[in-house]
Design an enzyme around this catalytic site. Sequence first.
Site, PDB file in Angstrom:
ATOM      1  N   ALA A 520       0.802  -1.228   0.000  1.00 42.06           N
ATOM      2  CA  ALA A 520       0.000   0.000   0.000  1.00 42.06           C
ATOM      3  C   ALA A 520       0.831   1.273   0.000  1.00 42.06           C
ATOM      4  O   ALA A 520       0.281   2.366   0.084  1.00 42.06           O
ATOM      5  CB  ALA A 520      -0.912  -0.001   1.229  1.00 42.06           C
ATOM      6  N   ILE A 642       0.256   2.450 -13.071  1.00 45.42           N
ATOM      7  CA  ILE A 642       1.635   2.053 -12.797  1.00 45.42           C
ATOM      8  C   ILE A 642       2.514   3.303 -12.865  1.00 45.42           C
ATOM      9  O   ILE A 642       2.594   3.962 -13.904  1.00 45.42           O
ATOM     10  CB  ILE A 642       2.108   0.990 -13.811  1.00 45.42           C
ATOM     11  CG1 ILE A 642       1.240  -0.279 -13.710  1.00 45.42           C
ATOM     12  CG2 ILE A 642       3.590   0.661 -13.602  1.00 45.42           C
ATOM     13  CD1 ILE A 642       1.247  -0.975 -12.359  1.00 45.42           C
ATOM     14  N   PRO A 645       6.979   1.563 -14.633  1.00 41.58           N
ATOM     15  CA  PRO A 645       6.829   0.213 -15.188  1.00 41.58           C
ATOM     16  C   PRO A 645       8.064  -0.662 -14.979  1.00 41.58           C
ATOM     17  O   PRO A 645       7.940  -1.881 -14.810  1.00 41.58           O
ATOM     18  CB  PRO A 645       6.575   0.456 -16.680  1.00 41.58           C
ATOM     19  CG  PRO A 645       6.728   1.907 -16.932  1.00 41.58           C
ATOM     20  CD  PRO A 645       6.773   2.630 -15.621  1.00 41.58           C
ATOM     21  N   GLY A 715      -1.395  -1.829  -5.526  1.00 42.62           N
ATOM     22  CA  GLY A 715      -0.065  -2.294  -5.157  1.00 42.62           C
ATOM     23  C   GLY A 715       0.419  -3.415  -6.052  1.00 42.62           C
ATOM     24  O   GLY A 715      -0.365  -4.135  -6.678  1.00 42.62           O
ATOM     25  N   VAL A 716       1.744  -3.568  -6.120  1.00 37.48           N
ATOM     26  CA  VAL A 716       2.338  -4.655  -6.903  1.00 37.48           C
ATOM     27  C   VAL A 716       3.328  -5.481  -6.082  1.00 37.48           C
ATOM     28  O   VAL A 716       3.925  -6.411  -6.586  1.00 37.48           O
ATOM     29  CB  VAL A 716       3.070  -4.119  -8.159  1.00 37.48           C
ATOM     30  CG1 VAL A 716       2.086  -3.532  -9.146  1.00 37.48           C
ATOM     31  CG2 VAL A 716       4.143  -3.101  -7.794  1.00 37.48           C
ATOM     32  N   GLU A 718       3.122  -7.615  -3.383  1.00 38.45           N
ATOM     33  CA  GLU A 718       2.886  -8.961  -2.862  1.00 38.45           C
ATOM     34  C   GLU A 718       2.114  -9.871  -3.808  1.00 38.45           C
ATOM     35  O   GLU A 718       2.143 -11.093  -3.663  1.00 38.45           O
ATOM     36  CB  GLU A 718       2.170  -8.862  -1.513  1.00 38.45           C
ATOM     37  CG  GLU A 718       3.099  -8.325  -0.443  1.00 38.45           C
ATOM     38  CD  GLU A 718       2.373  -7.790   0.791  1.00 38.45           C
ATOM     39  OE1 GLU A 718       2.357  -8.485   1.794  1.00 38.45           O
ATOM     40  OE2 GLU A 718       1.841  -6.671   0.735  1.00 38.45           O
TER      41      GLU A 718
HETATM   42 MO1  MOS Z   1       4.150  -6.806   3.938  1.00 37.98          MO
HETATM   43  S1  MOS Z   1       4.093  -8.755   4.614  1.00 37.98           S
HETATM   44  O1  MOS Z   1       2.690  -6.114   4.477  1.00 37.98           O
HETATM   45  O2  MOS Z   1       5.539  -6.045   4.452  1.00 37.98           O
END
Ligand code: MOS
Length: 752
Positions: A520, A642, A645, A715-716, A718
């Site tokens: 985030a 993005i 990139p 977000g990218v 996780e």
């Molecule tokens: Mo991540 S596991 O929210 O740093």
Amino acid sequence: MPDPMNPAASGHHVRLGSNSGQPMTRRDGAAKVTGTATYAADNRPEGLVHAVFAGASIARGRVTFLDVAAARAHPGVIEIMTPDNRPPLHVNPDEKFHAFAWRTEALQDDTVRYAGQPIAVVIADTLEAATEGARLLAPLYASDPARIGFDQGTRYDPPAVGIGAEADFAKGDLAAGLSAAAQVTETRITTPLQYHNAMEPHAIVAEWTEDRLTLDTPNQAIVMSRNAFAQYFDIPAENVTLRSPYLGGGFGSKAIIVGPQLLAILAARMVQRPVKLVLRRDQMFGPVQHRGATQQVVRLGMEATGRLTALDHHATASTSSFDDFIEPAANASHNLYASPSIRTRHTGVRIDTGTPGSMRAPGEASGSAALECAMDEAAEALGLDPLEFRLRNYAETDPASGKRFSAKALRDCYAQAAARFGWADRPLAPGQMRDEDGLLVGWGMGTCLFPAPMFPARARAVLRADGTAVVETAGADMGQGAWTALAQIAADGVGLPIDKVVFHSGSSDQPDGGVAGGSAHTASAGGALHAAGGDAIRQLAEIAAADPDSPLFGTGNTGVTARDGRLYRSDDDSRSDSYSDIMVRAGLTELTGTGSGARDPANEERRAMFSHGAVFAEVKIDPELFQIRVTRMVGAFAAGRIINPHLATSQLTGGMIWGLSFALHEEGVHDLRTGRAMNADLAGYHVPVNADAPSVEAILVDETDPYVNALGIKGVGEIGITGTVGAIANAVWHATGKRVSSFPIHIDALMG
Ligand code: MOS
């Protein structure tokens, strides 16, 4: 498409300038490769001494004796800190005083709760003397048998999972869904303990100056942690400075306060000198969190057409004996596939390890591994192509909440990744493909999903009369590229080329940049940075509009756009004024704007917000030795706007490699008798190297998300690990006909 419920929300709310969207290389790269980047442990304040903690060699019981005299007698040893003499803490480390407070071990008593727990700290002139002092303590224990593994642990129903997520969920009538099904499959998956093992170990340099505390320590949540440290030591938050300009990886383990940090600060107070404490690699397998192990059961009911009638996901997850962090694995089944009935449940198991925590897509990583294996098995039962089966269960609205998605370009992800991979040529039955060397070849796929949360964040933008700007937020770059992507947004916020902007980040002296977690950070801190720039520009425009000497005199605020250090009348590009001229005429050297990143609560109320993706994997397996190689992975991801990139692709391919790591490599093994970690180093705790990941491609799929936040950013960080674990296991099945029941996939599971 305009939303009738929210007419304001159409298209990205905010137009960004030309810095965003550029594939800039990371701005901290040169400092890192030339060794000038100072990590926490590189700090050596005047008078520095070293602290080393002794870790328990038993997993449960009490410390009955420490040879303090022997340690103290060692040359160079200054002090030994034990529960008998450690200075007081204002907050009991066993107290959960806020949502991100874990119960931790800071020598509050002689109890041992897991192997490796700190039981004493030796402070010495040198690292070597402190290390030897810690060895000389030669502890004696009254020990109880270790409880390690699901069979020895104590099961319980947790009130919540993850950080405050629901432990149980039900929608529709599961029993009815299962009895209406033409087919029911049941998939059982276990996942092991995993340790974050960032390249940079946890480290801290702590220095007291009367009641002021200066900390150099890698941290993903700088201001939140600064405030918590202040509470532990009962000093005003502004008396604590926490500096974290560089992190050598965090993965969730550096977002909360851990015992060794408190111990270093206590040691510094005790000896009245700055203290450095750096964990050894083996000490990373205990007091600094891990991912809990899971046992999962997924039952799917399907109509003959392939439509799901029931989705039942039960996850049992390990936690410590003294705190509750339950990997929210089953919740991975809430938001992905349409089903009239969904039930998810969690059971906790208390074992004698340190307390787990957030690690790289907590919940989704292990939960989607089980769900994607289950979906593959269900597709096989129906005789359907795995991608076709997923498309037949495509969720047009969020299955759990019924809300519309803020944006969901998952169909595009499936199509683009499948085309690039060549999925159309895949034979349905397993064991059909061999390569020219006779290796078994298999193709598998999985769907990726990760929520798009936001944390409260603030920023400051200072325009200077020389035509430059200083923009600040207490953000954290743990390798993901925040210094670069956030600087791009900051530059667009103030309407300047990036080389005219000084971007400061990584210190608690700056406005709260929120948590670099939950994927985030770009959305949260980026939103704040852009808003701060906008606030400065608005003030500048007001000054120009009121200045008879300005070409913009009389222009209303809304009629001005900022670009390359000038304000232009929106309706007449020939009338413009430079920032410098406006400020010089007004007698200003600086002009400060502030901003915060927040989400429109009305959008939050009405929309479900996620990044989506799809991963396709190829494995090659030796038919005699069953050695598994992931020869090719192609992922496609839709994550809103993005900003960079180049770095986003790097995050996504990195995530997919984490998935490979989960599928084939990582496993924390504890001795069942002693409870000690048996592979507490990077020789025994395997992670992939370049040769393990020869071809990894991530495609960025266009997606406009008008609801997620003003900048349209998701977000990218996780999402790449989700889906990938299952894709690899499904490819292994496709190569061999053998279903995987535990991760990492061991060679012996494929034999016989
Ligand atoms: Mo991540 S596991 O929210 O740093």
